[in-house]
Design a protein around this motif. Structure first.
Motif, PDB file in Angstrom:
ATOM      1  N   LEU A  35      15.142 102.695  42.254  1.00  0.00           N
ATOM      2  CA  LEU A  35      14.336 101.653  41.452  1.00  0.00           C
ATOM      3  C   LEU A  35      13.516 102.133  40.078  1.00  0.00           C
ATOM      4  N   LEU A  36      12.993 103.255  40.278  1.00  0.00           N
ATOM      5  CA  LEU A  36      12.097 103.935  39.329  1.00  0.00           C
ATOM      6  C   LEU A  36      13.174 104.249  38.183  1.00  0.00           C
ATOM      7  N   PHE A  37      14.189 104.721  38.609  1.00  0.00           N
ATOM      8  CA  PHE A  37      15.072 105.331  37.501  1.00  0.00           C
ATOM      9  C   PHE A  37      15.236 104.125  36.377  1.00  0.00           C
ATOM     10  N   THR A  38      15.397 102.871  37.081  1.00  0.00           N
ATOM     11  CA  THR A  38      15.601 101.743  36.044  1.00  0.00           C
ATOM     12  C   THR A  38      14.465 101.319  35.197  1.00  0.00           C
ATOM     13  N   ILE A  39      13.370 101.918  35.550  1.00  0.00           N
ATOM     14  CA  ILE A  39      12.261 101.447  34.471  1.00  0.00           C
ATOM     15  C   ILE A  39      11.467 102.785  34.069  1.00  0.00           C
ATOM     16  N   ASP A  40      12.230 104.007  33.950  1.00  0.00           N
ATOM     17  CA  ASP A  40      11.562 105.216  33.606  1.00  0.00           C
ATOM     18  C   ASP A  40      11.208 104.956  32.027  1.00  0.00           C
ATOM     19  N   ASP A  41      12.284 104.681  31.372  1.00  0.00           N
ATOM     20  CA  ASP A  41      11.830 104.417  29.876  1.00  0.00           C
ATOM     21  C   ASP A  41      10.787 103.530  29.453  1.00  0.00           C
ATOM     22  N   GLU A  42      10.621 102.411  30.381  1.00  0.00           N
ATOM     23  CA  GLU A  42       9.419 101.635  30.154  1.00  0.00           C
ATOM     24  C   GLU A  42       8.209 102.313  30.378  1.00  0.00           C
ATOM     25  N   LEU A  43       8.208 102.922  31.546  1.00  0.00           N
ATOM     26  CA  LEU A  43       7.021 103.660  31.974  1.00  0.00           C
ATOM     27  C   LEU A  43       6.701 104.743  30.808  1.00  0.00           C
ATOM     28  N   ASP A  44       7.422 105.231  30.399  1.00  0.00           N
ATOM     29  CA  ASP A  44       7.386 106.345  29.354  1.00  0.00           C
ATOM     30  C   ASP A  44       6.683 105.771  27.936  1.00  0.00           C
ATOM     31  N   ASP A  45       7.112 104.691  27.727  1.00  0.00           N
ATOM     32  CA  ASP A  45       6.543 103.969  26.578  1.00  0.00           C
ATOM     33  C   ASP A  45       5.161 103.386  27.062  1.00  0.00           C
ATOM     34  N   TRP A  46       4.925 103.009  28.309  1.00  0.00           N
ATOM     35  CA  TRP A  46       3.401 102.666  28.537  1.00  0.00           C
ATOM     36  C   TRP A  46       2.642 103.851  28.560  1.00  0.00           C
ATOM     37  N   ALA A  47       3.072 105.189  28.908  1.00  0.00           N
ATOM     38  CA  ALA A  47       2.197 106.374  28.753  1.00  0.00           C
ATOM     39  C   ALA A  47       2.141 106.551  27.352  1.00  0.00           C
ATOM     40  N   ASN A  48       2.920 106.051  26.504  1.00  0.00           N
ATOM     41  CA  ASN A  48       2.341 106.655  25.050  1.00  0.00           C
ATOM     42  C   ASN A  48       0.931 106.049  24.752  1.00  0.00           C
TER      43      ASN A  48
END
Length: 279
Positions: free
Chosen positions: A71-84
């Motif tokens: 499940l986290l694999f599917t939103i990793d890119d979005e979470l990386d953008d959030w961490a920006n």
């Protein structure tokens, strides 16, 4: 003749009793050390062999772990953008601590130091803690080194999306060795094992929080995706619990009487889904 018989019988009983008397082995630092090293490697082997003994509940926990990671694999890119949005707000000393504490060299200096204090002070509980720390770190660290070379997942800082893989490399390929996080594994293994010394849930929570700082920093510094860190923390719990149960049979000193069972269940709510771990 009548007098000699009781004397002979008494002598025979004395000899038999002497033969059955236990011989006390002299306790030395070397004996303790060799016993502890045997326990450490025995614990590592025990942890690796557990999947061959799994039953229904164990496979269910494995399924929850796999499902949560997927499940986290599917939103990793979005979470990386959030961490920006928070990267510039994290203090440098927090980043330095996070990147250094999970380093293998620093980790073994800490765990080896704890064990050495227990060995030289003849404190069995501290010796056991050191054995648990070293065995758990070694078991998790070796597994992480093998896994990241097989999977070859791109790190965030590579510039590739989280779904990029460069599979099966015997040699390490930098920026393509993201899954899973070794820093998180080592740091949270230490935190989880040390927290076993305490019963107070607030003390435990504080130690867990400190143990998760390296994982948070590795995400902020774009060394890992969130799924890498989450999987590492969960796997740390299972490894520590498995080895700790093995050490129950090797040492008389216990941390406390709390259960070593880890329970899982899925949690659903309005616009959210998660996995709850109780330990």
């Amino acid at each position: 003749m009548k007098t000699a018989m009781p004397l002979l019988l008494a002598l025979f009983i004395f000899q038999v009793s002497a033969q059955k008397a236990p011989v006390q082995k002299q306790r030395t630092l070397w004996n303790d050390f060799t016993y502890d090293m045997g326990s450490m490697f025995g614990g590592i082997g025990h942890a690796y062999s557990r999947p061959f003994h799994w039953k229904g509940d164990d496979w269910a926990r494995f399924g929850y772990t796999a499902a949560g990671t997927a499940l986290l694999f599917t939103i990793d890119d979005e979470l990386d953008d959030w961490a920006n949005g928070i990267r510039g707000d994290v203090p440098q000393f927090v980043k330095d601590y996070g990147n250094r504490f999970g380093n293998p060299d620093n980790n073994y200096m800490l765990t080896g130091g704890i064990y050495a204090v227990g060995l030289f002070t003849k404190n069995e509980k501290l010796r056991r803690t050191g054995v648990l720390l070293m065995a758990s770190a070694t078991a998790g660290g070796f597994l992480q080194q093998v896994t990241k070379r097989i999977i070859g997942r791109a790190r965030p800082r590579s510039g590739d999306p989280s779904s990029t893989y460069d599979l099966f490399h015997l040699d390490r390929v930098f920026n393509y060795d993201s899954f899973f996080s070794g820093h998180t594994m080592l740091a949270f293994t230490n935190a989880y094992a040390i927290a076993k010394q305490f019963k107070n849930p607030w003390v435990k929570a504080g130690i867990y929080t400190v143990g998760m700082v390296p994982g948070f920093v590795r995400v902020v510094d774009r060394f890992h995706w969130v799924s890498d860190v989450a999987f590492s923390a969960v796997l740390s719990i299972f490894i520590v619990e498995s080895i700790d149960k093995y050490l129950d049979k090797k040492y008389s000193e216990k941390y406390n009487d709390q259960s070593k069972d880890v329970s899982w269940h899925l949690s659903f709510g309005p616009r959210k889904m998660g996995v709850v771990i109780s330990f």
